[in-house]
Design a protein around this motif. Sequence first.
Motif, PDB file in Angstrom:
ATOM      1  N   THR A  15       0.812  -1.219   0.000  1.00 47.23           N
ATOM      2  CA  THR A  15       0.000   0.000   0.000  1.00 47.23           C
ATOM      3  C   THR A  15       0.842   1.264   0.000  1.00 47.23           C
ATOM      4  OG1 THR A  15      -0.190  -0.026   2.408  1.00 47.23           O
ATOM      5  CG2 THR A  15      -1.934  -1.106   1.151  1.00 47.23           C
ATOM      6  N   PRO A  19      -0.478   4.710   3.346  1.00 46.16           N
ATOM      7  CA  PRO A  19      -1.627   3.870   3.013  1.00 46.16           C
ATOM      8  C   PRO A  19      -2.946   4.623   3.140  1.00 46.16           C
ATOM      9  CG  PRO A  19      -0.678   3.219   5.113  1.00 46.16           C
ATOM     10  CD  PRO A  19       0.210   4.275   4.539  1.00 46.16           C
ATOM     11  N   LEU A  21      -6.964   4.628   1.010  1.00 46.39           N
ATOM     12  CA  LEU A  21      -7.797   4.062  -0.049  1.00 46.39           C
ATOM     13  C   LEU A  21      -7.708   4.856  -1.341  1.00 46.39           C
ATOM     14  CD1 LEU A  21     -11.044   3.054   1.868  1.00 46.39           C
ATOM     15  CD2 LEU A  21      -9.247   1.562   0.995  1.00 46.39           C
ATOM     16  N   LEU A  24      -4.745   3.910  -3.703  1.00 48.63           N
ATOM     17  CA  LEU A  24      -4.606   2.562  -4.248  1.00 48.63           C
ATOM     18  C   LEU A  24      -5.038   2.514  -5.711  1.00 48.63           C
ATOM     19  CD1 LEU A  24      -6.004   0.354  -1.346  1.00 48.63           C
ATOM     20  CD2 LEU A  24      -3.626   0.859  -1.886  1.00 48.63           C
ATOM     21  N   THR A  28      -5.805  -2.896  -7.566  1.00 47.73           N
ATOM     22  CA  THR A  28      -5.704  -3.360  -6.180  1.00 47.73           C
ATOM     23  C   THR A  28      -7.079  -3.367  -5.524  1.00 47.73           C
ATOM     24  OG1 THR A  28      -3.441  -2.558  -5.970  1.00 47.73           O
ATOM     25  CG2 THR A  28      -4.676  -2.867  -3.925  1.00 47.73           C
ATOM     26  N   TYR A  40      -3.066  -8.835   6.692  1.00 55.88           N
ATOM     27  CA  TYR A  40      -2.501  -7.497   6.538  1.00 55.88           C
ATOM     28  C   TYR A  40      -1.594  -7.134   7.700  1.00 55.88           C
ATOM     29  CZ  TYR A  40      -5.723  -5.535  10.020  1.00 55.88           C
ATOM     30  OH  TYR A  40      -6.386  -5.245  11.187  1.00 55.88           O
ATOM     31  N   GLY A  44       0.031  -0.902   7.157  1.00 52.03           N
ATOM     32  CA  GLY A  44      -0.636  -0.615   5.899  1.00 52.03           C
ATOM     33  C   GLY A  44      -2.021  -0.044   6.150  1.00 52.03           C
ATOM     34  N   LEU A  45      -2.966  -0.429   5.311  1.00 58.04           N
ATOM     35  CA  LEU A  45      -4.350   0.018   5.476  1.00 58.04           C
ATOM     36  C   LEU A  45      -4.890  -0.424   6.828  1.00 58.04           C
ATOM     37  CD1 LEU A  45      -5.940  -0.873   2.023  1.00 58.04           C
ATOM     38  CD2 LEU A  45      -5.365   1.400   2.873  1.00 58.04           C
ATOM     39  N   ASP A  49     -10.534   0.353   6.853  1.00 53.24           N
ATOM     40  CA  ASP A  49     -10.420   0.615   5.416  1.00 53.24           C
ATOM     41  C   ASP A  49     -10.531  -0.674   4.610  1.00 53.24           C
ATOM     42  OD1 ASP A  49     -10.222   3.355   5.595  1.00 53.24           O
ATOM     43  OD2 ASP A  49      -8.041   3.409   5.395  1.00 53.24           O
TER      44      ASP A  49
END
Length: 93
Positions: A15, A19, A21, A24, A28, A40, A44-45, A49
Amino acid sequence: GPNLNRSSMVHIIGTGLTPCLLNLPISTLHILSQADAVLYDSLGLSYEDIRRIVPEHCEVICVGKRGDRKSWKQKDIDQLLLRMATDPLLPSS
């Protein structure tokens, strides 16, 4: 019943350093929107999210490793990834 002959696909997705949304790529987002399981890292996200994108049935598990608290061992992450990629009882998209 489950499709015992289905093939599985594993995607490794990064990401980036920020990171979000909105950052991206569409490809993805498309992969995540069809996922049966997502492992995950908490760098990251966020869980929230990820939940916004993945299907309702998708299993979402944080496997981040942190030195200052209890975290996953790499061999356990590897085993979980292998199980999820080969388990015919997981939902198929």
